[in-house]
Design a protein around this motif. Structure first.
Motif, mmCIF file in Angstrom:
data_model
loop_
_atom_site.group_PDB
_atom_site.id
_atom_site.type_symbol
_atom_site.label_atom_id
_atom_site.label_comp_id
_atom_site.label_asym_id
_atom_site.label_seq_id
_atom_site.Cartn_x
_atom_site.Cartn_y
_atom_site.Cartn_z
ATOM 1 N N TYR A 1 12.203 17.579 50.175
ATOM 2 C CA TYR A 1 13.609 18.230 50.416
ATOM 3 C C TYR A 1 13.159 18.736 52.087
ATOM 4 O O TYR A 1 11.912 18.537 52.792
ATOM 5 C CB TYR A 1 13.410 19.363 49.680
ATOM 6 N N PHE A 2 14.037 18.919 53.607
ATOM 7 C CA PHE A 2 13.781 19.212 54.333
ATOM 8 C C PHE A 2 14.082 20.469 54.953
ATOM 9 O O PHE A 2 15.775 20.384 54.731
ATOM 10 C CB PHE A 2 14.140 18.619 55.190
ATOM 11 N N LYS A 3 13.764 21.812 54.959
ATOM 12 C CA LYS A 3 14.781 22.586 55.437
ATOM 13 C C LYS A 3 14.795 22.166 57.163
ATOM 14 O O LYS A 3 14.534 22.756 58.674
ATOM 15 C CB LYS A 3 13.249 23.830 55.516
ATOM 16 N N LEU A 4 16.013 22.491 57.315
ATOM 17 C CA LEU A 4 16.835 22.251 58.192
ATOM 18 C C LEU A 4 17.127 23.931 59.327
ATOM 19 O O LEU A 4 17.027 23.804 60.334
ATOM 20 C CB LEU A 4 17.883 21.745 58.332
ATOM 21 N N GLU A 5 17.350 24.743 58.615
ATOM 22 C CA GLU A 5 17.267 26.130 59.044
ATOM 23 C C GLU A 5 17.208 26.968 58.051
ATOM 24 O O GLU A 5 17.461 26.497 56.851
ATOM 25 C CB GLU A 5 18.558 26.425 60.260
ATOM 26 N N GLU A 6 17.004 28.567 58.892
ATOM 27 C CA GLU A 6 17.117 28.763 57.590
ATOM 28 C C GLU A 6 18.064 29.150 56.648
ATOM 29 O O GLU A 6 19.595 29.387 56.691
ATOM 30 C CB GLU A 6 16.723 30.419 58.268
ATOM 31 N N GLY A 7 17.769 29.191 55.246
ATOM 32 C CA GLY A 7 18.950 28.720 54.538
ATOM 33 C C GLY A 7 19.642 27.502 54.131
ATOM 34 O O GLY A 7 20.653 27.371 53.612
ATOM 35 N N VAL A 8 19.611 26.389 54.949
ATOM 36 C CA VAL A 8 19.899 25.429 54.982
ATOM 37 C C VAL A 8 18.875 23.741 54.570
ATOM 38 O O VAL A 8 18.123 24.113 55.194
ATOM 39 C CB VAL A 8 20.429 25.344 56.165
ATOM 40 N N TYR A 9 19.333 23.580 53.485
ATOM 41 C CA TYR A 9 17.722 22.473 52.779
ATOM 42 C C TYR A 9 18.723 21.136 52.864
ATOM 43 O O TYR A 9 20.069 20.842 52.408
ATOM 44 C CB TYR A 9 17.813 23.261 51.784
ATOM 45 N N LEU A 10 17.719 20.367 53.352
ATOM 46 C CA LEU A 10 18.320 18.752 53.025
ATOM 47 C C LEU A 10 17.753 17.951 51.943
ATOM 48 O O LEU A 10 16.409 18.356 52.217
ATOM 49 C CB LEU A 10 17.937 17.680 54.364
ATOM 50 N N THR A 11 18.196 17.915 50.561
ATOM 51 C CA THR A 11 16.953 17.050 49.406
ATOM 52 C C THR A 11 17.711 15.975 49.091
ATOM 53 O O THR A 11 18.934 15.301 49.310
ATOM 54 C CB THR A 11 17.454 18.214 48.776
ATOM 55 N N PRO A 12 17.077 15.428 48.738
ATOM 56 C CA PRO A 12 18.092 13.810 47.935
ATOM 57 C C PRO A 12 19.062 14.258 46.722
ATOM 58 O O PRO A 12 18.916 16.043 46.186
ATOM 59 C CB PRO A 12 16.642 13.394 46.652
ATOM 60 N N TYR A 13 19.698 13.514 46.598
ATOM 61 C CA TYR A 13 20.624 13.646 45.027
ATOM 62 C C TYR A 13 19.723 14.009 44.219
ATOM 63 O O TYR A 13 18.306 13.318 43.555
ATOM 64 C CB TYR A 13 20.880 12.442 45.300
ATOM 65 N N PRO A 14 20.200 15.289 43.466
ATOM 66 C CA PRO A 14 19.176 16.003 42.574
ATOM 67 C C PRO A 14 18.837 15.463 40.863
ATOM 68 O O PRO A 14 20.047 14.617 40.317
ATOM 69 C CB PRO A 14 19.514 17.539 42.386
#
Length: 322
Positions: free
Chosen positions: A216-229
């Motif tokens: 996963y990647f934290k793009l900014e505070e409170g915003v995360y990019l993940t794969p399909y769970p």
């Protein structure tokens, strides 16, 4: 595959147990083969058999013994009854806890344990029912499986209960973590007063740096990019109330994505999650990214957004240009 720290630790314990048991069995066999003392042989065989039976008994019929050593906080939170419906969430209650709940005027216990989660939970349910009868407090069974599927009927039953009942109820799953948080998140829209015991916690995404389909990647505070769970990741991290919004980036023009879009939409609808489908194709550009940021800024955080893999073209573009 379970990915939480507890599940990983549990699997490691089982693996170590199997390896140690295997090595001890080899040593034990060699010793018995060489020993000429029959009395000692029978004594060792009897001791080994007793240990095996005791281990099986604890794991299969008395799993509550394990709970008492799982770090469960026994702090008793005294609450006041009122004319509304109120849920206090926690872990599986032992006899002392059930007695205390009755003495404090709780109207009942709502159990989320499921008889299909064997061998532990049927034994726990049987013990809890006996203790509830002993102390005169009613049990409401709203069984939830520890994964996202097969819980639709339970959520409907919970809705009917909430609409028709008042009073103070203790709600629990096994260790007071995943299922109670999901249940709490699903019923929050009905305005139920909620209190959490000190031992209850909500999993955060930082607990799982690598997901099944990628990092996963934290793009900014409170915003995360993940794969399909995966189903486990939905259960542990998406539906527990930590994330307020889920944004799917799956392109509905890709045939293979259709099943995943339908599945996710149903899951998040069942559990009352704020779900947004914002499809992006592999040919996305910075204009698309600007539009995505507007969606992100107009919705409540923390936000989870995902494509299918974090190594696909959509995810790579977002990571590089966000």
């Amino acid at each position: 595959m379970e990915l939480s720290k507890e599940n990983i630790l549990g699997k490691l314990i089982i693996i170590v147990y199997i390896i140690v048991a295997f090595l001890l069995t080899l040593l034990f066999h060699r010793f018995l083969k060489r020993s000429k003392n029959k009395t000692l042989k029978w004594f060792l065989l009897g001791t080994a058999t007793l240990i095996l039976i005791t281990s099986f008994y604890i794991f299969s019929f008395n799993p509550q013994w394990l709970i008492s050593y799982s770090g469960r906080n026994s702090t008793k939170n005294k609450v006041d009854k009122n004319q509304h419906l109120e849920f206090v969430y926690g872990s599986y209650p032992d006899e002392e806890r059930i007695k205390w709940l009755k003495e404090e005027g709780y109207d009942g216990i709502i159990s989320l344990l499921h008889k299909k989660v064997i061998p532990a939970e049927p034994a726990l349910m049987n013990e809890e029912n006996k203790l509830a009868k002993k102390y005169g407090i009613k049990i409401i069974n709203l069984p939830m499986m520890p994964w996202v599927s097969e819980n639709g009927k339970t959520l409907q039953s919970a809705k009917k209960f909430i609409q028709n009942e008042k009073g103070l109820y203790y709600v629990h799953c096994y260790l007071g973590r995943d299922r109670i948080n999901i249940f709490k998140s699903a019923v929050k829209k009905f305005g139920v007063i909620t209190k959490l015991e000190k031992n209850t916690t909500i999993r955060k995404i930082e607990e799982l740096p690598t997901w099944t389909r990628g990092d996963y990647f934290k793009l900014e505070e409170g915003v995360y990019l993940t794969p399909y769970p995966t189903d486990d990741e939905f259960m542990m991290f998406v539906l527990n109330g930590y994330f307020k919004t889920v944004v799917s980036l799956l392109d509905n023009n890709v045939t293979d994505n259709q099943q995943w879009i339908v599945k996710e939409k149903k899951i998040l609808s069942d559990y009352s999650m704020n779900y947004i489908h914002f499809p992006l194709s592999s040919s996305l550009n910075k204009k698309d990214l600007v539009a995505l940021k507007k969606v992100i800024n107009s919705n409540e955080k923390p936000i989870l957004l995902h494509s299918f893999l974090t190594k696909d073209a959509v995810s790579k573009f977002i990571i590089s240009n966000y």
